[in-house]
Scaffold this motif. Structure first.
Motif, PDB file in Angstrom:
ATOM      1  N   GLN A  13      -4.791   3.037  -0.863  1.00 61.41           N
ATOM      2  CA  GLN A  13      -5.849   2.035  -0.986  1.00 61.41           C
ATOM      3  C   GLN A  13      -5.847   1.403  -2.367  1.00 61.41           C
ATOM      4  O   GLN A  13      -5.955   0.174  -2.511  1.00 61.41           O
ATOM      5  CB  GLN A  13      -7.210   2.681  -0.707  1.00 61.41           C
ATOM      6  N   ARG A  64      -5.992   7.728  -0.478  1.00 57.14           N
ATOM      7  CA  ARG A  64      -6.674   7.108  -1.622  1.00 57.14           C
ATOM      8  C   ARG A  64      -5.688   6.351  -2.509  1.00 57.14           C
ATOM      9  O   ARG A  64      -5.989   5.252  -2.993  1.00 57.14           O
ATOM     10  CB  ARG A  64      -7.398   8.177  -2.444  1.00 57.14           C
ATOM     11  N   ALA A  91       0.816  -1.222   0.000  1.00 55.44           N
ATOM     12  CA  ALA A  91       0.000   0.000   0.000  1.00 55.44           C
ATOM     13  C   ALA A  91       0.845   1.267   0.000  1.00 55.44           C
ATOM     14  O   ALA A  91       0.448   2.285   0.571  1.00 55.44           O
ATOM     15  CB  ALA A  91      -0.983   0.003   1.164  1.00 55.44           C
TER      16      ALA A  91
END
Length: 420
Positions: free
Chosen positions: A384, A381, A333
């Motif tokens: 993710q 964002r 991530a």
């Protein structure tokens, strides 16, 4: 189905690690896979390395002997070029294993060019660089002579058409003319290069991305990762990974220039750089930013911690296939910034899970880093989507099943051919 993967190394280097992960993935879906390597480092019992002292001695001597022709040229070819002329003992090692299908990975220094065409089993060759279709270089950089027949090699600093690169190209053209082989490339870019090349334009070429264990490379709480690695918690950390910061293809100089640009933009006291895979140089330049050198890291757990500790992974390569580092970072991530070259766009979705800078423009690279760091919500964002991309396209299980499907199709065709 018994598959045999051939590789110079099992877990040393990016290409070897990619092959080893495939080997593990195949075994997890009940494929009887073995791996035959020149240099074994892992403790995996299904990986077969040198088994006696004469063979180990020959392995130690092989790189020096194989590279002897390079001494005739002035070019710096260390780690960039392989003649593959020295004879090998591969047939005697493969025969008792009785594989149904052979999958070659990065085997420079291990297999003689002429040996490959003698395999009687269906053959899949997974490319981790450009060597299979060039006159000996791993990456052609700005040269396109592989589209014809090489010669006057820039990397050899040769002015002669009939040089070592032309001789290697001719050996490949002769040995591989009737070879029963399917080519697999991890990236779309490398597939396009292979299709355009004079040596592989008539071969079947498939694209299957590399995979990794997304349960090992997974998001970890940043605070915990930094505590374990003794890294500052109040700084924005950029991560860079390469075996050598001096290798021109890895583009470390572009990152340093981008950092200088960011310093002038007011990031001097906000950013620090973390480098793994390379030791600090004897004389460190004052870059205006603190650098943390973590050295060579091989275990997955530590690598996952490093990626998780960072805010951005930066991969400023000037030419690259589908680097494991970017895939690993995304799986943890961590958004990635790279030049829009090679296989980077297969992994990095511009402004969705990272940033693709204009090739070799330092200001564009610096802008991409600043664009990500300047907005906390945006960074979240991107994080993710980075993880989602890895889960959807780069899992070890998906890679193994794609290879298993390809192997099955090839064996079915071989069975039909033998019956007729």
């Amino acid at each position: 189905m018994k598959s045999l993967l051939l590789s110079t190394f099992d877990i040393t280097g990016g290409a070897a690690r990619a092959a080893f992960r495939l080997h593990q993935g195949l075994r997890k879906i009940d494929i009887d896979s073995q791996m035959l390597v020149q240099y074994k480092t892992s403790s995996d019992r299904t990986v077969i390395g040198a088994q006696n002292k004469p063979e180990k001695w020959l392995n130690q001597m092989r790189p020096t002997l194989d590279n002897l022709p390079l001494n005739l040229y002035a070019g710096d070819t260390s780690g960039k070029f392989s003649p593959q002329w020295f004879p090998d003992l591969i047939q005697s090692k493969i025969k008792p294993l009785s594989p149904d299908i052979i999958n070659i990975h990065w085997a420079c220094g291990y297999l003689q060019i002429e040996s490959v065409a003698k395999f009687t089993q269906p053959l899949v060759w997974t490319l981790h660089d450009m060597w299979m279709f060039t006159g000996g270089c791993y990456y052609s950089l700005d040269c396109d002579r592989y589209l014809k027949s090489c010669g006057a090699c820039v990397q050899l600093q040769s002015q002669k058409q009939q040089d070592l690169s032309r001789w290697i190209w001719q050996r490949k053209a002769k040995a591989w003319k009737q070879m029963n082989c399917t080519i697999v490339t991890p990236s779309i870019w490398l597939a396009d290069c292979a299709k355009k090349s004079s040596l592989l334009q008539n071969f079947r070429i498939e694209v299957i991305p590399n995979g990794l264990d997304i349960q090992r490379y997974k998001p970890i709480e940043k605070k915990i990762a930094r505590e374990w690695l003794n890294l500052p918690e109040d700084k924005q950390l950029l991560i860079f990974g390469a075996a050598s910061t001096n290798h021109p293809r890895k583009g470390f100089n572009f990152l340093l220039s981008a950092l200088q640009s960011l310093e002038q933009a007011g990031y001097k006291d906000k950013i620090e750089l973390v480098v793994f895979g390379s030791s600090p140089p004897d004389e460190q330049k004052n870059l205006g930013f603190k650098l943390h050198y973590l050295g060579n890291l091989n275990d997955d757990i530590t690598l996952a911690l490093v990626y998780a500790a960072g805010d951005i992974f930066v991969a400023p390569s000037v030419q690259d296939n589908l680097p494991n580092t970017v895939m690993e970072a995304l799986s943890c991530a961590t958004p990635c910034v790279a030049f829009n070259i090679g296989g980077m766009c297969d992994m990095i979705e511009h402004q969705q899970n990272g940033y693709l800078a204009q090739p070799f423009e330092v200001e564009s690279l610096a802008h991409g880093i600043a664009w990500i760091l300047s907005d906390c919500d945006r960074l979240q964002r991107l994080r993710q989507r980075a993880r989602e991309k890895a889960e959807q396209e780069f899992s070890q299980d998906l890679q193994a099943r794609r290879y298993s499907h390809l192997f099955s199709k090839m064996l079915s065709k071989q069975h039909i051919k033998n019956k007729s």
